[in-house]
Every structure is written in structure tokens, then in C-alpha cells.
Scaffold this motif. Structure first.
Motif, mmCIF file in Angstrom:
data_model
loop_
_atom_site.group_PDB
_atom_site.id
_atom_site.type_symbol
_atom_site.label_atom_id
_atom_site.label_comp_id
_atom_site.label_asym_id
_atom_site.label_seq_id
_atom_site.Cartn_x
_atom_site.Cartn_y
_atom_site.Cartn_z
ATOM 1 N N ARG A 151 0.789 -1.235 0.000
ATOM 2 C CA ARG A 151 0.000 0.000 0.000
ATOM 3 C C ARG A 151 0.817 1.278 0.000
ATOM 4 O O ARG A 151 0.267 2.367 -0.143
ATOM 5 N N CYS A 152 2.134 1.185 0.180
ATOM 6 C CA CYS A 152 2.999 2.375 0.050
ATOM 7 C C CYS A 152 3.613 2.310 -1.338
ATOM 8 O O CYS A 152 4.171 1.291 -1.731
ATOM 9 N N ALA A 153 3.514 3.412 -2.076
ATOM 10 C CA ALA A 153 3.988 3.424 -3.461
ATOM 11 C C ALA A 153 5.474 3.088 -3.547
ATOM 12 O O ALA A 153 5.943 2.574 -4.554
ATOM 13 N N LYS A 154 6.227 3.386 -2.479
ATOM 14 C CA LYS A 154 7.669 3.127 -2.508
ATOM 15 C C LYS A 154 8.039 1.938 -1.631
ATOM 16 O O LYS A 154 9.221 1.718 -1.360
ATOM 17 N N GLN A 155 7.050 1.226 -1.151
ATOM 18 C CA GLN A 155 7.280 0.057 -0.300
ATOM 19 C C GLN A 155 8.215 0.367 0.864
ATOM 20 O O GLN A 155 9.056 -0.460 1.228
ATOM 21 N N GLY A 159 8.535 4.614 6.765
ATOM 22 C CA GLY A 159 7.870 5.786 6.215
ATOM 23 C C GLY A 159 7.357 6.672 7.329
ATOM 24 O O GLY A 159 7.664 6.417 8.492
ATOM 25 N N PRO A 160 6.554 7.690 6.999
ATOM 26 C CA PRO A 160 6.201 8.130 5.657
ATOM 27 C C PRO A 160 7.294 8.987 5.023
ATOM 28 O O PRO A 160 8.039 9.651 5.717
ATOM 29 N N CYS A 161 7.331 8.960 3.709
ATOM 30 C CA CYS A 161 8.341 9.720 2.990
ATOM 31 C C CYS A 161 7.967 11.202 2.970
ATOM 32 O O CYS A 161 6.926 11.601 3.479
ATOM 33 N N GLY A 162 8.820 11.985 2.352
ATOM 34 C CA GLY A 162 8.597 13.426 2.304
ATOM 35 C C GLY A 162 7.466 13.849 1.389
ATOM 36 O O GLY A 162 7.160 15.024 1.280
ATOM 37 N N GLY A 163 6.842 12.890 0.743
ATOM 38 C CA GLY A 163 5.765 13.240 -0.177
ATOM 39 C C GLY A 163 4.380 13.082 0.430
ATOM 40 O O GLY A 163 3.374 13.324 -0.230
ATOM 41 N N SER A 164 4.342 12.684 1.698
ATOM 42 C CA SER A 164 3.057 12.469 2.358
ATOM 43 C C SER A 164 2.452 13.816 2.725
ATOM 44 O O SER A 164 3.061 14.604 3.434
ATOM 45 N N SER A 165 1.260 14.063 2.216
ATOM 46 C CA SER A 165 0.693 15.385 2.402
ATOM 47 C C SER A 165 -0.798 15.295 2.698
ATOM 48 O O SER A 165 -1.553 14.735 1.918
ATOM 49 N N LYS A 168 -2.519 12.005 2.262
ATOM 50 C CA LYS A 168 -2.556 11.376 0.937
ATOM 51 C C LYS A 168 -1.147 11.103 0.423
ATOM 52 O O LYS A 168 -0.200 11.811 0.761
ATOM 53 N N CYS A 169 -1.065 10.098 -0.437
ATOM 54 C CA CYS A 169 0.211 9.735 -1.041
ATOM 55 C C CYS A 169 0.497 10.665 -2.205
ATOM 56 O O CYS A 169 -0.405 11.087 -2.911
ATOM 57 N N GLU A 170 1.788 10.965 -2.401
ATOM 58 C CA GLU A 170 2.170 11.831 -3.518
ATOM 59 C C GLU A 170 1.854 11.159 -4.858
ATOM 60 O O GLU A 170 1.691 11.819 -5.870
ATOM 61 N N VAL A 171 1.824 9.827 -4.844
ATOM 62 C CA VAL A 171 1.495 9.094 -6.055
ATOM 63 C C VAL A 171 -0.022 8.891 -6.070
ATOM 64 O O VAL A 171 -0.628 8.647 -5.037
ATOM 65 N N ASP A 177 -4.763 6.991 -0.096
ATOM 66 C CA ASP A 177 -4.280 7.311 1.242
ATOM 67 C C ASP A 177 -2.799 6.982 1.341
ATOM 68 O O ASP A 177 -2.352 5.973 0.793
ATOM 69 N N CYS A 178 -2.071 7.806 2.065
ATOM 70 C CA CYS A 178 -0.685 7.442 2.403
ATOM 71 C C CYS A 178 -0.812 6.406 3.506
ATOM 72 O O CYS A 178 -1.268 6.707 4.608
ATOM 73 N N VAL A 179 -0.440 5.166 3.222
ATOM 74 C CA VAL A 179 -0.638 4.113 4.221
ATOM 75 C C VAL A 179 0.197 4.395 5.456
ATOM 76 O O VAL A 179 -0.177 4.048 6.573
HETATM 77 S S1 SF4 Z 1 3.371 9.309 0.515
HETATM 78 FE FE1 SF4 Z 1 3.087 7.623 1.950
HETATM 79 S S2 SF4 Z 1 2.303 5.902 0.761
HETATM 80 FE FE2 SF4 Z 1 3.094 7.405 -0.686
HETATM 81 S S3 SF4 Z 1 5.195 6.763 -1.077
HETATM 82 FE FE3 SF4 Z 1 5.315 8.219 0.604
HETATM 83 S S4 SF4 Z 1 5.155 7.006 2.470
HETATM 84 FE FE4 SF4 Z 1 4.518 5.706 0.778
#
Ligand code: SF4
Ligand code: SF4
Lengths: 223, 309
Positions: A151-155, A159-165, A168-171, A177-179
Motif C-alpha cells: 500500500r505504500c507506493a515506494k514500499q 515511512g512516511p516519505c517526504g511526499g506524504s501530504s 494522501k500519497c504523492e502518487v 491514502d498514504c498508508v
Molecule cells: S506518501 Fe506515503 S504511501 Fe506514498 S510513497 Fe510516501 S510514504 Fe509511501
């Protein structure tokens, strides 16, 4: 369950354009539940194919059948009679089904009518989401019971990565949802946020597809 | 904190002086002259220059080759490495390869998702994440071991860095994740570009309170706004990036031919504000395709010339 969706009819028409007699085979398992390959969908696809071919002046004879389960040799058997008289089969089971048909009928062309998408479930009527990637070594208890591998686009395991906003997931254009946000909220609810502080080290991917195709053996069940 | 790689960047930071790094991205082709040309502007104004690794998931010539070119030009590189495109075999191999080429600074990243790049059809790897890569490099250097436990013959002397985005969510967790990166091996941090100064200030306070600025050098990431369009683009499309309206209003408020100058002025102010914040150890200037403006920005900010250590 396995989530699948129909291929475009145009793609299926292209696959079978050289055949005059085709058997469309559905399955009463997962693909019935996700409205992609059950008896109803067999009927709909069959008539779409018939009509399209009729319109193009190249009529086709379509037979219909829906297996109890296409991922079981026992339930493929009833096709023996039906396939005698067809040039090809279109299976609208998940992609396991057509491979069982291939195994039983070595000289019969078989085409997939569905795209098998994920191991998942419905979120609402008409919307399905992926929940598991069958990594072969479930570890969701380390993540509040949610799977970052599927469920995380980057596995990410950290996490969460810097794209979590905003949760929601940046992808996925804000639709997914950003898991890792969900994991964070869940661990907060459980009073276990300290789990987020632990370094999650290397995953052993050898139990996943990376170790080669997987065979599951249960000795006690073998005859 | 004892010296680990002895890179120029490490020495400047350890000397207690504010460090400056700049960024230089390789082009989307083998145009080495373009890359050299951009790097020339950065030579005298940075303690080390970051080379991005296929940033925004767009194919460019590889980071390791670009680092070698910088070394030949007498510029110290910071090699960026993303886990998106390589598994643990390739990553460890490249860490060793970088070390034997004389690269001494390594920035460990997960990388932008491939769906944002020019090959969205590609298979992404993600065998490791950034934190696991940090741990790997630290382990190879300090324990002489690979992930498999195999002994490393000749340990890679690397000054290890990571990124941090103070503007992503959940905000309270951002410093915790920073702490995880430090625990895994990060010795210096370069932040995502900062526009929301208030939120960055808050982030730094939290990092100070947790004692993180004692354990690692935090360099504030600055990207000058070249135009109103760029500011709007960053605000709208770069995930997790907040550009306050105040800056956009300022850029809009000057005549067209003065927008670039205003953008540089904002960057200079930001650099000065960041350097005044407790715990900020330096500046990471990412003047994307504006490398020629970097010397002027840094000079106006009062951080030139760079110290000899
Ligand atoms: S925003 Fe969340 S779900 Fe999306 S890649 Fe980053 S950590 Fe993973
Ligand atoms: S951890 Fe593995 S088995 Fe468990 S849900 Fe995720 S992918 Fe599936």
C-alpha cells in the motif's frame, strides 16, 4: 480476494479475430464477487462479441460456460465436451484460470479476457483496492496491521516519505491514502507510537517472487 | 563526533563554521560540457557540490560519473544515491565503486517515484528504503560488513548524509523520522527546499529539543524562485512543498525584468534567516539551472569566500 477487471472488448475481438467458434469461460470465485468474470459477465461479453462480429460481417459462434472455480482441475473437467467443438477459449477468470485450461488442453489456444490486478477488496460498490502483494512473510503486525509493501507506493518500511501530504500519497493524484499516515494514526490510537521510532531493517524478499516462482507444499496433505 | 571520511565538507562542518553545498544536476544526455560549465560557477562558492541521481525519476547521466568529473575539476562532490532504481546488490556495489573513485560524501535517498519521471512504465525497485541504505553505508564503513554479513575488503570512507522534508505530514513525526535517519547513520542532513520559514523554525526547535542538532549537521535547503510561474508550480505540484503567498506576491509586485533579482533577494534573506536559527549548520543551495546565479546569491548572503580547512 483476487481483483480483476475486463480487458477492453476491442482487445478481445483482436485476439479472436481469426476464429469462428469460441468458448467464453467464467468463474464463480473471486471474479464473480468483483463483477468481472462471473456468469453474468460471461453472458454480457459473449453477446458483445457476437454483435461486434455480426456488425463487421464476420459472424462468430460463442459458447458460454462458468466454472465452479477455474483454479481447480476438477472444475475444468466439464469443459472436455465443450472444447471439442471450438477453435479457441477466452477465459474471464483471474489469470490462474486460463493457465489451468492451457494445462488440460495442450493444443487449444486460450486467451485472457481479464486483467488480474491485485489481492484486495472492495472499498465501496465499484471500487476495489490492493491490500497485499503476497510477499510470503507477512509482517503487518509491525505496522499497526496495515501493509506498507502493498500500500505504500515506494514500499517503505520506514515511512512516511517526504511526499506524504494531508494524509494522501504523492502518487495517485491525491486519490490514494498514504498508508504510512494511516499506520501513524493507528499506532497513535493503540498508544504504540514508539514502534514508529524503531529502525526496520532489511526485508528478506526471497519468500516473495524475487526468490523465483513459489510452490507451497503441505506434506501432511499430500497423497 | 570523530572524523570519518575526512572530506572537505566534513572538515568544514566539524570546524564549527557554517557550511555551504550547492547542487548540480547532470543533463539528460551525454553533454558533459554543459555539466562542466554549470559546475564552474560552483567551484569557489561551495564546500562540496551535490550531484543528483536521476532526479524526479528522469534519466540523466549517472551520478557517479558526474562526481568523477567534479573531482577532476577540483570540486568535492556529494554523490546522491536513490534506492528506487537499484537493489541491494547494485547499491552496495556503487558505494564501493564511489569510494574507490575518491568520492567521500554520500547522500542516501529513496528518490521520487518513477510515475513522476520520463519513464513511468519502468519497474521500480525499492529493495531498500533511504533509512536502510543509510544503515548499510554506515555498516560497511564502521563494521566492515555488507548486508549479507560478508566482510568488506577495504571499507568505504564515506561522510553520510540524508534528506529531510520538514513540510511533509504528519508534522510531529518529521523530527522522529530525522532521529531514525541519524540512528541509521546520517551525519549530515540537507533539507527539502524551504519556503515556509515559520514551519522550518518550528522543525528546528523540535530537532534542538530532541538533541538531534548535537548528533548531526542540519543544512537548510534553499531553492531560489526564478519566476512567478516557478513559484506557482512548486506550490501546486511539488508534493509536500509549501510556498507562502507572501513570496508570490513579492515576485508579482515587481516589473518583469526585476523578478529574477527579487527571487535572488528572497533567497538571500532566507539564507540569512536560516543561518540565524539555532542548530542550522549550513546551507544547501539548489539553484536549479541557475547555477550561474549561485555565486552572487551566496556572496550577497555573506557566506563567501569559503574557508580553507
Ligand atoms: S506518501 Fe506515503 S504511501 Fe506514498 S510513497 Fe510516501 S510514504 Fe509511501
Ligand atoms: S506483509 Fe506481505 S503477506 Fe502481509 S499483507 Fe503485506 S505483502 Fe501481503
Amino acid at each position: 480476494m483476487v481483483i480483476a477487471e475486463s480487458k477492453p472488448v476491442s482487445e478481445i475481438l483482436e485476439m479472436i479475430k481469426g476464429y469462428k467458434k469460441v468458448l467464453v469461460v467464467g468463474c464463480k470465485g473471486c471474479v464473480t464477487v468483483c463483477n468481472a468474470g462471473g456468469q453474468k459477465e460471461v453472458e454480457i461479453l459473449s453477446s458483445e462479441l457476437r454483435i461486434a462480429r455480426q456488425v463487421s460481417g464476420n459472424e462468430v459462434e460463442i459458447k458460454e460456460y462458468t466454472c465452479e472455480r477455474q483454479c481447480d482441475p476438477e472444475y475444468i473437467e466439464p469443459l472436455d465436451e465443450l472444447v471439442k467443438d471450438v477453435d479457441a477459449v477466452v477465459s474471464i477468470a483471474c489469470s490462474v484460470g486460463p493457465q489451468y485450461i492451457v494445462a488440460r488442453y495442450p493444443y487449444l489456444p486460450v486467451y485472457p479476457g481479464l486483467n488480474t490486478v491485485s489481492i484486495g477488496g472492495a472499498l465501496e460498490h465499484g471500487v476495489w483496492r490492493e491490500f497485499c502483494q503476497a510477499c510470503g512473510n507477512c509482517a503487518i503486525h509491525l505496522f499497526g496491521g496495515l501493509c506498507p509493501i502493498a500500500r505504500c507506493a515506494k514500499q517503505l518500511l520506514n515511512g512516511p516519505c517526504g511526499g506524504s501530504s494531508g494524509g494522501k500519497c504523492e502518487v495517485g493524484k491525491g486519490q490514494i491514502d498514504c498508508v504510512w499516515h494511516l499506520i501513524y494514526e493507528r499506532l497513535k490510537n493503540l498508544n504504540q507510537l514508539h514502534i514508529m521510532e524503531e529502525l526496520r531493517l532489511y526485508k528478506d524478499w526471497s519468500t516473495s517472487r524475487d526468490g523465483g516462482p513459489r510452490t507451497t507444499i503441505r506434506e501432511e496433505l499430500r497423497k | 563526533m570523530t572524523m570519518t571520511a575526512g572530506s572537505n565538507l566534513e572538515k568544514v562542518l566539524r570546524s564549527g563554521q557554517k557550511a555551504v553545498t550547492c547542487e548540480c544536476g547532470p543533463p539528460r544526455g551525454a553533454d558533459v560540457e554543459h555539466f562542466r560549465h554549470k559546475a564552474t560557477f560552483l567551484k569557489e562558492c561551495a564546500d562540496a557540490v551535490n550531484v543528483t541521481d536521476n532526479q524526479t525519476a528522469v534519466v540523466r547521466f549517472c551520478s557517479m560519473a558526474a562526481c568523477r568529473i567534479l573531482l577532476d575539476m577540483g570540486i568535492e562532490p556529494v554523490m546522491q544515491m536513490v534506492t528506487r532504481d537499484m537493489n541491494r546488490i547494485a547499491l552496495q556495489s556503487n558505494v564501493l565503486g564511489a569510494a574507490v573513485l575518491g568520492i567521500k560524501n554520500l547522500l542516501c535517498l529513496t528518490g521520487d517515484h518513477s510515475s513522476f519521471g520520463d519513464h513511468p512504465q519502468s519497474k521500480n525497485v525499492h529493495d531498500l528504503d533511504s533509512i536502510q541504505l543509510l544503515n548499510t553505508v554506515r555498516m560497511m564503513r564502521d563494521e566492515g560488513k555488507m548486508i549479507s554479513g560478508t566482510e568488506v575488503q577495504g571499507r568505504p570512507a564515506m561522510f553520510i548524509g540524508a534528506a529531510a522534508n520538514p513540510f511533509a505530514d504528519p508534522f510531529e513525526f518529521r523530527v522522529v523520522r530525522l532521529a531514525k535517519k541519524i540512528k541509521a547513520g546520517a551525519q549530515f542532513i540537507q533539507t527539502q527546499c524551504i519556503y515556509d520559514m515559520e514551519r522550518f523554525q518550528k522543525f528546528m526547535e523540535m530537532a534542538n529539543d530532541m538533541g538531534l542538532t548535537e548528533k548531526c549537521y542540519i543544512m537548510a535547503g534553499i531553492t531560489p524562485l526564478k519566476s512567478v510561474g516557478m513559484a506557482n508550480y512548486m506550490k501546486k505540484f511539488v508534493p509536500g512543498l509549501l510556498v507562502p503567498d507572501e513570496y508570490i506576491t513579492r515576485l508579482k509586485g515587481v516589473p518583469k525584468d526585476k523578478v529574477a533579482a527579487e527571487g535572488m533577494k528572497i533567497a538571500v534573506e532566507q539564507i540569512q534567516q536560516c543561518l540565524e536559527m539555532k542548530g542550522v549548520a549550513g546551507i544547501h543551495l539548489m539553484a536549479i539551472e541557475w547555477e550561474d546565479h549561485a555565486p552572487e546569491i551566496l556572496k550577497s548572503a555573506g557566506v563567501l569566500p569559503r574557508p580553507k580547512v
